[in-house]
Motif scaffolding. Structure first.
Motif, PDB file in Angstrom:
ATOM      1  N   SER A  69     -12.300  -7.851  -0.404  1.00  0.00           N
ATOM      2  CA  SER A  69     -11.524  -7.451   0.763  1.00  0.00           C
ATOM      3  C   SER A  69     -10.389  -8.441   0.961  1.00  0.00           C
ATOM      4  CB  SER A  69     -12.416  -7.422   2.006  1.00  0.00           C
ATOM      5  OG  SER A  69     -12.717  -8.758   2.410  1.00  0.00           O
ATOM      6  N   ALA A  70      -9.582  -8.220   2.005  1.00  0.00           N
ATOM      7  CA  ALA A  70      -8.470  -9.128   2.281  1.00  0.00           C
ATOM      8  C   ALA A  70      -8.954 -10.527   2.648  1.00  0.00           C
ATOM      9  CB  ALA A  70      -7.609  -8.570   3.411  1.00  0.00           C
ATOM     10  N   ALA A  71     -10.240 -10.674   2.949  1.00  0.00           N
ATOM     11  CA  ALA A  71     -10.788 -11.996   3.265  1.00  0.00           C
ATOM     12  C   ALA A  71     -10.753 -12.929   2.064  1.00  0.00           C
ATOM     13  CB  ALA A  71     -12.228 -11.858   3.768  1.00  0.00           C
ATOM     14  N   LYS A  72     -10.873 -12.367   0.858  1.00  0.00           N
ATOM     15  CA  LYS A  72     -10.951 -13.196  -0.345  1.00  0.00           C
ATOM     16  C   LYS A  72     -10.017 -12.766  -1.474  1.00  0.00           C
ATOM     17  CE  LYS A  72     -14.270 -16.173   0.710  1.00  0.00           C
ATOM     18  NZ  LYS A  72     -14.048 -17.642   0.662  1.00  0.00           N
ATOM     19  N   SER A  73      -9.326 -11.624  -1.309  1.00  0.00           N
ATOM     20  CA  SER A  73      -8.529 -11.102  -2.425  1.00  0.00           C
ATOM     21  C   SER A  73      -7.401 -12.047  -2.827  1.00  0.00           C
ATOM     22  CB  SER A  73      -7.957  -9.723  -2.066  1.00  0.00           C
ATOM     23  OG  SER A  73      -7.179  -9.785  -0.887  1.00  0.00           O
ATOM     24  N   PHE A  74      -6.750 -12.673  -1.858  1.00  0.00           N
ATOM     25  CA  PHE A  74      -5.652 -13.579  -2.188  1.00  0.00           C
ATOM     26  C   PHE A  74      -6.173 -14.855  -2.855  1.00  0.00           C
ATOM     27  CE2 PHE A  74      -3.877 -10.779   0.993  1.00  0.00           C
ATOM     28  CZ  PHE A  74      -2.592 -10.533   0.522  1.00  0.00           C
ATOM     29  N   ASP A  75      -7.370 -15.295  -2.444  1.00  0.00           N
ATOM     30  CA  ASP A  75      -7.976 -16.468  -3.091  1.00  0.00           C
ATOM     31  C   ASP A  75      -8.169 -16.230  -4.577  1.00  0.00           C
ATOM     32  OD1 ASP A  75      -9.491 -18.267  -0.624  1.00  0.00           O
ATOM     33  OD2 ASP A  75      -8.945 -16.203  -0.192  1.00  0.00           O
ATOM     34  N   VAL A  76      -8.597 -15.008  -4.933  1.00  0.00           N
ATOM     35  CA  VAL A  76      -8.891 -14.682  -6.325  1.00  0.00           C
ATOM     36  C   VAL A  76      -7.614 -14.597  -7.161  1.00  0.00           C
ATOM     37  CG1 VAL A  76      -9.829 -12.893  -7.847  1.00  0.00           C
ATOM     38  CG2 VAL A  76     -11.012 -13.460  -5.704  1.00  0.00           C
ATOM     39  N   LEU A  77      -6.537 -14.056  -6.593  1.00  0.00           N
ATOM     40  CA  LEU A  77      -5.349 -13.720  -7.383  1.00  0.00           C
ATOM     41  C   LEU A  77      -4.209 -14.730  -7.272  1.00  0.00           C
ATOM     42  CD1 LEU A  77      -5.139  -9.882  -6.584  1.00  0.00           C
ATOM     43  CD2 LEU A  77      -6.284 -10.983  -8.508  1.00  0.00           C
ATOM     44  N   GLU A  78      -4.181 -15.546  -6.246  1.00  0.00           N
ATOM     45  CA  GLU A  78      -3.023 -16.423  -6.029  1.00  0.00           C
ATOM     46  C   GLU A  78      -2.969 -17.554  -7.069  1.00  0.00           C
ATOM     47  OE1 GLU A  78      -3.452 -18.198  -2.175  1.00  0.00           O
ATOM     48  OE2 GLU A  78      -5.170 -19.421  -2.757  1.00  0.00           O
ATOM     49  N   PRO A  79      -1.763 -18.038  -7.387  1.00  0.00           N
ATOM     50  CA  PRO A  79      -1.645 -19.215  -8.261  1.00  0.00           C
ATOM     51  C   PRO A  79      -2.297 -20.437  -7.596  1.00  0.00           C
ATOM     52  CG  PRO A  79       0.467 -18.085  -8.044  1.00  0.00           C
ATOM     53  CD  PRO A  79      -0.446 -17.479  -7.037  1.00  0.00           C
ATOM     54  N   LYS A  80      -2.857 -21.283  -8.394  1.00  0.00           N
ATOM     55  CA  LYS A  80      -3.547 -22.454  -7.880  1.00  0.00           C
ATOM     56  C   LYS A  80      -2.596 -23.313  -7.041  1.00  0.00           C
ATOM     57  CE  LYS A  80      -6.574 -26.227  -9.392  1.00  0.00           C
ATOM     58  NZ  LYS A  80      -7.196 -26.901 -10.569  1.00  0.00           N
ATOM     59  N   GLY A  81      -3.092 -23.746  -5.886  1.00  0.00           N
ATOM     60  CA  GLY A  81      -2.317 -24.626  -5.026  1.00  0.00           C
ATOM     61  C   GLY A  81      -1.431 -23.923  -4.018  1.00  0.00           C
ATOM     62  N   THR A  82      -1.360 -22.576  -4.050  1.00  0.00           N
ATOM     63  CA  THR A  82      -0.544 -21.844  -3.088  1.00  0.00           C
ATOM     64  C   THR A  82      -1.372 -21.455  -1.864  1.00  0.00           C
ATOM     65  OG1 THR A  82      -0.994 -19.763  -4.249  1.00  0.00           O
ATOM     66  CG2 THR A  82       1.001 -20.970  -4.863  1.00  0.00           C
ATOM     67  N   LYS A  83      -0.691 -20.946  -0.853  1.00  0.00           N
ATOM     68  CA  LYS A  83      -1.344 -20.691   0.438  1.00  0.00           C
ATOM     69  C   LYS A  83      -1.377 -19.210   0.816  1.00  0.00           C
ATOM     70  CE  LYS A  83      -1.730 -25.164   1.066  1.00  0.00           C
ATOM     71  NZ  LYS A  83      -3.053 -25.830   0.942  1.00  0.00           N
ATOM     72  N   TRP A  84      -1.268 -18.331  -0.161  1.00  0.00           N
ATOM     73  CA  TRP A  84      -1.297 -16.903   0.158  1.00  0.00           C
ATOM     74  C   TRP A  84      -2.590 -16.506   0.862  1.00  0.00           C
ATOM     75  CZ3 TRP A  84       3.033 -14.008  -0.642  1.00  0.00           C
ATOM     76  CH2 TRP A  84       3.988 -14.529  -1.525  1.00  0.00           C
ATOM     77  N   HIS A  85      -3.681 -17.252   0.615  1.00  0.00           N
ATOM     78  CA  HIS A  85      -4.967 -16.884   1.199  1.00  0.00           C
ATOM     79  C   HIS A  85      -4.985 -17.011   2.719  1.00  0.00           C
ATOM     80  CE1 HIS A  85      -5.197 -21.248   0.358  1.00  0.00           C
ATOM     81  NE2 HIS A  85      -5.897 -21.309   1.463  1.00  0.00           N
ATOM     82  N   TRP A  86      -3.979 -17.658   3.286  1.00  0.00           N
ATOM     83  CA  TRP A  86      -3.889 -17.700   4.747  1.00  0.00           C
ATOM     84  C   TRP A  86      -3.689 -16.310   5.339  1.00  0.00           C
ATOM     85  CZ3 TRP A  86      -0.386 -22.550   6.129  1.00  0.00           C
ATOM     86  CH2 TRP A  86      -1.065 -23.708   5.739  1.00  0.00           C
ATOM     87  N   MET A  87      -3.283 -15.374   4.497  1.00  0.00           N
ATOM     88  CA  MET A  87      -3.090 -13.991   4.925  1.00  0.00           C
ATOM     89  C   MET A  87      -4.386 -13.397   5.493  1.00  0.00           C
ATOM     90  SD  MET A  87      -1.122 -11.322   5.157  1.00  0.00           S
ATOM     91  CE  MET A  87      -1.139  -9.521   5.074  1.00  0.00           C
ATOM     92  N   ARG A  88      -5.525 -13.970   5.084  1.00  0.00           N
ATOM     93  CA  ARG A  88      -6.801 -13.436   5.558  1.00  0.00           C
ATOM     94  C   ARG A  88      -6.884 -13.435   7.092  1.00  0.00           C
ATOM     95  NH1 ARG A  88      -9.758 -18.736   3.976  1.00  0.00           N
ATOM     96  NH2 ARG A  88      -9.870 -17.811   1.901  1.00  0.00           N
ATOM     97  N   TYR A  89      -6.284 -14.454   7.722  1.00  0.00           N
ATOM     98  CA  TYR A  89      -6.382 -14.560   9.180  1.00  0.00           C
ATOM     99  C   TYR A  89      -5.571 -13.461   9.866  1.00  0.00           C
ATOM    100  CZ  TYR A  89      -8.136 -19.102   7.741  1.00  0.00           C
ATOM    101  OH  TYR A  89      -8.856 -20.104   7.121  1.00  0.00           O
ATOM    102  N   SER A  90      -4.420 -13.136   9.304  1.00  0.00           N
ATOM    103  CA  SER A  90      -3.614 -12.048   9.842  1.00  0.00           C
ATOM    104  C   SER A  90      -4.330 -10.711   9.674  1.00  0.00           C
ATOM    105  CB  SER A  90      -2.259 -12.006   9.128  1.00  0.00           C
ATOM    106  OG  SER A  90      -1.504 -10.890   9.533  1.00  0.00           O
ATOM    107  N   CYS A  91      -4.954 -10.514   8.508  1.00  0.00           N
ATOM    108  CA  CYS A  91      -5.670  -9.260   8.255  1.00  0.00           C
ATOM    109  C   CYS A  91      -6.866  -9.104   9.182  1.00  0.00           C
ATOM    110  CB  CYS A  91      -6.120  -9.194   6.798  1.00  0.00           C
ATOM    111  SG  CYS A  91      -4.763  -8.982   5.616  1.00  0.00           S
ATOM    112  N   LEU A  92      -7.634 -10.164   9.337  1.00  0.00           N
ATOM    113  CA  LEU A  92      -8.809 -10.102  10.204  1.00  0.00           C
ATOM    114  C   LEU A  92      -8.385  -9.847  11.645  1.00  0.00           C
ATOM    115  CD1 LEU A  92     -11.886 -10.348  10.051  1.00  0.00           C
ATOM    116  CD2 LEU A  92     -11.668 -12.783  10.559  1.00  0.00           C
ATOM    117  N   ALA A  93      -7.348 -10.565  12.093  1.00  0.00           N
ATOM    118  CA  ALA A  93      -6.842 -10.370  13.452  1.00  0.00           C
ATOM    119  C   ALA A  93      -6.322  -8.952  13.632  1.00  0.00           C
ATOM    120  CB  ALA A  93      -5.739 -11.377  13.753  1.00  0.00           C
ATOM    121  N   GLY A  94      -5.609  -8.438  12.616  1.00  0.00           N
ATOM    122  CA  GLY A  94      -5.050  -7.097  12.712  1.00  0.00           C
ATOM    123  C   GLY A  94      -6.112  -6.027  12.831  1.00  0.00           C
TER     124      GLY A  94
END
Length: 454
Positions: A69-94
């Motif tokens: 889900s959006a809770a972990k999808s960015f963690d799996v796919l993002e380049p190492k050291g990037t912060k795309w996984h912060w998107m999880r908070y926007s998705c959960l809030a939304g």
């Protein structure tokens, strides 16, 4: 082992059920009436194809490639050291914010279904029908009680699991929704005087766009096409994680968009000819469904039956979205906490119910809270945060993540989207997807603030 849909039909119907909601069956008819009828519909369909469809393919791709889900999808796919996984908070809030007012509005549909089937509107004047809606809003027990029923139904379905609950029940509800819609549409277009409404709705007259303001019509069509698919908060991406790689994702997205569009168009065919038949302005705004249409049904032969079917259809449209979003909330909760389905249901149920109380009470006990000035409510604030902020900005992040070399990247996105059989996502539109779509989304975002505050 990742949960899977039992059939491709289940995936399409549930994805469509998530996209099909009050934006299709409540907002689309009156906004079409406001902005010139068929001319608006043509512009809307154009933006649905060039804007909504590519973003939907991207959400599906992120979900299927990550199997999360959006809770972990960015963690799996993002380049190492990037912060795309912060998107999880926007998705959960939304997802939570959407349900904080959606559950209350769905409760209204159930109330009106009961009122229609029991004949509460029979013999009432126009003023009395309007008073019925205001009285319902002013009653905290009705507001909270029916919101609670909606939350119970949604989480009960989700507690049964993906195949035995979400997929099975949603398929039945979607089939019933489509059947009821077709019956209502036939009734509407056969009313005396409905022909003028059909012409207004189906025969484009682009001079009406000029009358409404060309820029206003274009922005309204862009916004409706964008928001109708519930993109940007991971509500669609979760269903990508539940399907296999046998089919390319563009074709799957096209089918979902077509079904979503079909429902919106038929909803307009239900409402607009009926309005013309009874001399009512179809562009009357949000009150069209709860004030104007009950008056029409009260004067229509067998109106009690048609009114009950209409609000049952509205309730099904809202419930399919609620069940889909609840499933996303539960899966995000499971992935973030490690809880099993039962515990996730219990905790999420309590959270959604408590967080939905401010909206349900915002029309009565909390009506002194008017965030945007006199006459506004807590629901207006919650809707603004989701529709004008989280959806457009979230969609922009999905687009940038799938096209930028600093994110998942265009090559990886294309490989995922085009795995399997079916329609390919065109490689040649990279510039359009990477630069023009974010620009359009930015314009929609700015326009939302401009319209709200200026």
């Amino acid at each position: 082992m990742r949960d899977r849909f039992s059939s491709r039909l289940g995936f399409i119907l549930i994805s469509a059920g998530c996209a099909i909601g009050l934006g299709n069956v409540w907002r689309f008819p009156y906004i079409t009436g406001q902005y010139g009828g068929a001319a608006f519909v043509v512009v809307y369909l154009f933006f649905l194809i060039v804007l909504g469809l590519p973003v939907m393919v991207m959400e599906y791709s992120v979900g299927r490639a990550s199997q999360r889900s959006a809770a972990k999808s960015f963690d799996v796919l993002e380049p190492k050291g990037t912060k795309w996984h912060w998107m999880r908070y926007s998705c959960l809030a939304g997802n939570y914010l959407l349900m904080m007012f959606y559950t209350t509005i769905c409760g209204w549909m159930l109330v009106y279904f009961i009122k229609m089937i029991t004949g509460d509107f029979n013999g009432l004047s126009t003023e009395q029908v309007s008073a019925e809606f205001n009285n319902m809003l002013a009653n905290p027990l009705i507001q909270v009680g029916f919101m609670f029923i909606v939350v119970c139904i949604g989480f009960w379905v989700c507690s049964k699991g993906l195949q035995n609950g979400v997929e099975k029940i949603s398929k039945y509800m979607m089939i019933a929704l489509l059947a009821i819609m077709l019956v209502l549409a036939v009734r509407s277009v056969t009313l005396n005087g409905a022909v003028e409404g059909i012409k207004f709705y189906l025969l484009p007259d682009f001079s009406k766009m000029v009358d409404s303001g060309f820029g206003e019509v274009v922005f309204a069509a862009m916004g409706q096409a964008f928001f109708t698919l519930s993109l940007g908060i991971g509500a669609i991406a979760i269903f990508g994680s539940y399907i296999d790689k046998e089919r390319r994702l563009t074709g799957e997205a096209i089918q979902v968009v077509c079904l979503d569009t079909f429902v919106a168009l038929v909803a307009g065919l239900i409402v607009i000819p009926a309005c013309f038949a009874y001399g009512v302005n179809p562009g009357e705004g949000p009150g069209l469904v709860f004030v104007t249409l009950p008056n029409i049904f009260a004067n229509m032969p067998m109106g009690q039956l048609w009114g009950a079917l209409f609000f049952l259809f509205m309730a099904f449209a809202a419930l399919t979205t609620i069940i889909a979003v609840f499933e996303n909330i539960l899966k995000m909760t499971e992935e973030l906490t490690g809880w099993d389905r039962k515990k996730s249901v219990r905790i999420s149920f309590i959270l959604v119910f408590l967080l939905s109380l401010p909206c349900a009470l915002g029309f009565n006990l909390f009506n002194f809270i008017q965030p945007f000035g006199t006459g506004t409510t807590i629901q207006d604030l919650e809707d603004f945060i989701v529709s004008n902020n989280l959806l457009p900005l979230g969609s922009m992040i999905y687009v940038l993540f799938c096209t930028s070399r600093y994110g998942w990247g265009w090559k990886n996105f294309l490989q995922e989207a085009n795995t399997g059989e079916g329609i390919r996502f065109p490689k040649s539109i990279r510039f359009y997807v990477a630069y023009i779509i974010p620009l359009i989304i930015l314009v929609i975002f700015i326009q939302g603030y401009w319209s709200k505050f200026f």
